[in-house]
Write an enzyme that holds these catalytic residues in place. Structure first.
Site, PDB file in Angstrom:
ATOM      1  N   HIS A  75       0.820  -1.206   0.000  1.00 28.33           N
ATOM      2  CA  HIS A  75       0.000   0.000   0.000  1.00 28.33           C
ATOM      3  C   HIS A  75       0.858   1.262   0.000  1.00 28.33           C
ATOM      4  O   HIS A  75       0.426   2.300  -0.504  1.00 28.33           O
ATOM      5  CB  HIS A  75      -0.952  -0.025   1.192  1.00 28.33           C
ATOM      6  CG  HIS A  75      -2.090  -0.973   1.009  1.00 28.33           C
ATOM      7  ND1 HIS A  75      -3.395  -0.660   1.330  1.00 28.33           N
ATOM      8  CD2 HIS A  75      -2.128  -2.239   0.508  1.00 28.33           C
ATOM      9  CE1 HIS A  75      -4.181  -1.696   1.048  1.00 28.33           C
ATOM     10  NE2 HIS A  75      -3.421  -2.657   0.551  1.00 28.33           N
ATOM     11  N   HIS A  88      -1.339 -12.719  -2.855  1.00 30.09           N
ATOM     12  CA  HIS A  88      -2.509 -13.355  -2.254  1.00 30.09           C
ATOM     13  C   HIS A  88      -2.280 -14.816  -1.928  1.00 30.09           C
ATOM     14  O   HIS A  88      -3.202 -15.514  -1.508  1.00 30.09           O
ATOM     15  CB  HIS A  88      -3.727 -13.171  -3.168  1.00 30.09           C
ATOM     16  CG  HIS A  88      -4.223 -11.765  -3.180  1.00 30.09           C
ATOM     17  ND1 HIS A  88      -5.244 -11.326  -4.001  1.00 30.09           N
ATOM     18  CD2 HIS A  88      -3.827 -10.674  -2.459  1.00 30.09           C
ATOM     19  CE1 HIS A  88      -5.457 -10.037  -3.787  1.00 30.09           C
ATOM     20  NE2 HIS A  88      -4.608  -9.623  -2.858  1.00 30.09           N
ATOM     21  N   TRP A 141      -7.104 -16.756   1.269  1.00 35.19           N
ATOM     22  CA  TRP A 141      -7.020 -17.199  -0.124  1.00 35.19           C
ATOM     23  C   TRP A 141      -6.528 -18.643  -0.235  1.00 35.19           C
ATOM     24  O   TRP A 141      -6.891 -19.338  -1.173  1.00 35.19           O
ATOM     25  CB  TRP A 141      -6.072 -16.291  -0.905  1.00 35.19           C
ATOM     26  CG  TRP A 141      -6.598 -14.932  -1.208  1.00 35.19           C
ATOM     27  CD1 TRP A 141      -7.412 -14.570  -2.250  1.00 35.19           C
ATOM     28  CD2 TRP A 141      -6.333 -13.722  -0.480  1.00 35.19           C
ATOM     29  NE1 TRP A 141      -7.673 -13.227  -2.211  1.00 35.19           N
ATOM     30  CE2 TRP A 141      -7.027 -12.676  -1.143  1.00 35.19           C
ATOM     31  CE3 TRP A 141      -5.583 -13.423   0.663  1.00 35.19           C
ATOM     32  CZ2 TRP A 141      -6.977 -11.354  -0.705  1.00 35.19           C
ATOM     33  CZ3 TRP A 141      -5.542 -12.114   1.097  1.00 35.19           C
ATOM     34  CH2 TRP A 141      -6.225 -11.102   0.437  1.00 35.19           C
TER      35      TRP A 141
END
Length: 448
Positions: free
Chosen positions: A105, A231, A247
């Site tokens: 991020h 993920h 996931w």
């Protein structure tokens, strides 16, 4: 002890180093004063080599001894925090995916067209950027990293610390291609409050295309490896993002086996049903069937706009109505996929790469993810300031707030002029004006 196979940087006190750099002089052995890095120098060759595998060695070797000490100590502290070492007093490996998400991020705001955003500038440390809804709960990782960085803030910026933490986290989660992940520092922390809201990938659309390919300039293969590889790790928490589940079956370990990548194998081969997951303030969740956006008969829903009324807020607090609802895919094992994940399976130009990783037994995904992740966190690393482009070969990026630069606090100036200015900072008897010359020389040598 040598830091690497290359020669260590100057180990004298800064004023003596400055004298050598400006005058080209030499220092007699009796004049040498070593910097105190007892912990670092006490490491065995084997211990030091283990820590150094995380770093880009040419970059690390170019740093001062104190800076080397600081970065290696940061790795040790982070590994102790994650419970990597047998003698660690705590085990918080489950925190590792959040450290990886923090770096994602931090770098995920990069825009190639303007060369703005990204990890360089450290803007994710500002509460205003942390408040972006896509950053929900990431402040826990930010606080942990900044606590580690604070004790060595003279040598490591928050921007660098956030990225370094992700490298440590990946190693803690047994990422198998660490030889392709070598950390390079040099990010700065902007002194100005500059935030980048609404740039992070949306989970509800084809952000792999719009963000990673179109805005950042990655190839479809790089974007597929980057998202799918990331993920492989982590669990979604309803109180943070509104999503629920993991996931893969082992969210703190790289899950690729003789059948291929578990993430991509699940994505391609499993039967997925679409649900709306609603969360309540009392901690309960409600899961109801919904219409998949990939259903050819699905009608696009219009999102409700506006802030909730006082009555709605009260109902949320009393857990009479949910405070957040998000749509996601769920398989028979309870694992989940985002709408943006499903675009890797259903949309060109990603699905050919997703199908490859789902069946590839050589774990090419690990190497491809490592290369794409390195590219992501290094976007804008050569940039001069928040908005500038990279300096030319004969220029140096310097702090220029005093030069009344409009729109930034850094600028590119001719390196030759800096050397001339540094020489001018020597007075008539050859003494060094440390306050004036030190900053110039350290910028020239890349130490700041």
């Amino acid at each position: 002890m040598l830091a690497t196979t290359m020669a260590r940087p100057c180990r004298w006190i800064l004023s003596t180093c400055l004298f050598l750099l400006v005058t080209g002089g030499t220092v007699a052995a009796g004049d040498e004063t070593t910097i105190d890095c007892e912990w670092y120098n006490a490491l065995s060759d084997e211990q030091l080599e283990d820590y150094l595998t995380i770093f880009n060695l040419p970059w690390l070797d170019a740093q001062t001894l104190e800076t080397q000490c600081a970065y290696v100590a940061a790795v040790k502290d982070l590994e102790d925090f994650l419970g990597v070492h047998p003698n660690s007093t705590i085990t918080t490996t489950a925190f590792a995916p959040l450290l990886l998400r923090l770096a994602f991020h931090s770098a995920g705001t990069f825009d190639a067209a303007t060369n703005t955003g990204g990890s360089n500038g450290g803007t994710l440390r500002f509460p205003e950027e942390l408040a972006d809804p896509e950053n929900a709960c990431i402040d826990a990782a930010s606080v942990a990293v900044e606590a580690m960085q604070a004790s060595r803030a003279d040598y490591i910026t928050v921007a660098d610390a956030q990225v370094l933490a992700a490298y440590v986290a990946l190693r803690a989660m047994d990422f198998p291609a660490m030889e392709h992940l070598n950390f390079s520092g040099g990010r700065f922390d902007s002194p100005w409050l500059q935030i980048y809201r609404n740039r992070l990938p949306s989970t509800e659309e084809n952000s792999v295309l719009s963000v990673f390919v179109e805005r950042m300039g990655m190839t479809p293969q790089e974007a597929t490896a980057l998202v799918g590889g990331a993920h492989n790790f982590g669990t979604a928490h309803v109180h943070c993002s509104g999503y629920h589940g993991s996931w893969t079956s082992q969210p703190t370990t790289w899950t690729v086996d003789e059948l291929g990548s578990e993430f991509f194998r699940n994505l391609i081969n499993d039967e997925w049903l679409f649900f709306s997951v609603c969360s309540y303030k009392n901690g309960t969740i409600d899961i109801q069937p919904a219409v998949s956006p990939f259903d050819p008969d699905a009608e696009e829903e219009e999102e409700e706009e506006g802030e909730p009324s006082d009555e709605e807020l009260l109902a949320m607090l009393q857990s009479k109505i949910p405070y957040i609802c998000e749509d996601q895919f769920i398989n028979a094992e309870g694992q989940f996929m985002l709408v943006s994940d499903f675009h890797l399976r259903e949309s060109e130009p990603f699905k050919e790469h997703a199908n490859f990783y789902a069946t590839d037994t050589t774990d090419q995904l690990a190497e491809d993810f490592a290369m794409a992740f390195t590219k992501l966190v290094n976007f804008g690393l050569d940039r001069c300031g928040l908005f500038g482009m990279a300096c030319a070969e004969d220029e140096t990026c310097v702090f220029a707030a005093s030069y009344d630069v409009v729109g930034d606090v850094y600028e590119c100036v001719p390196t030759e002029g800096l050397f001339s200015q540094a020489q001018a900072d020597l007075n008539d008897d050859g003494a060094v004006n440390v306050l004036d010359a030190l900053q110039l020389i350290l910028y020239i040598t890349g130490s700041l």
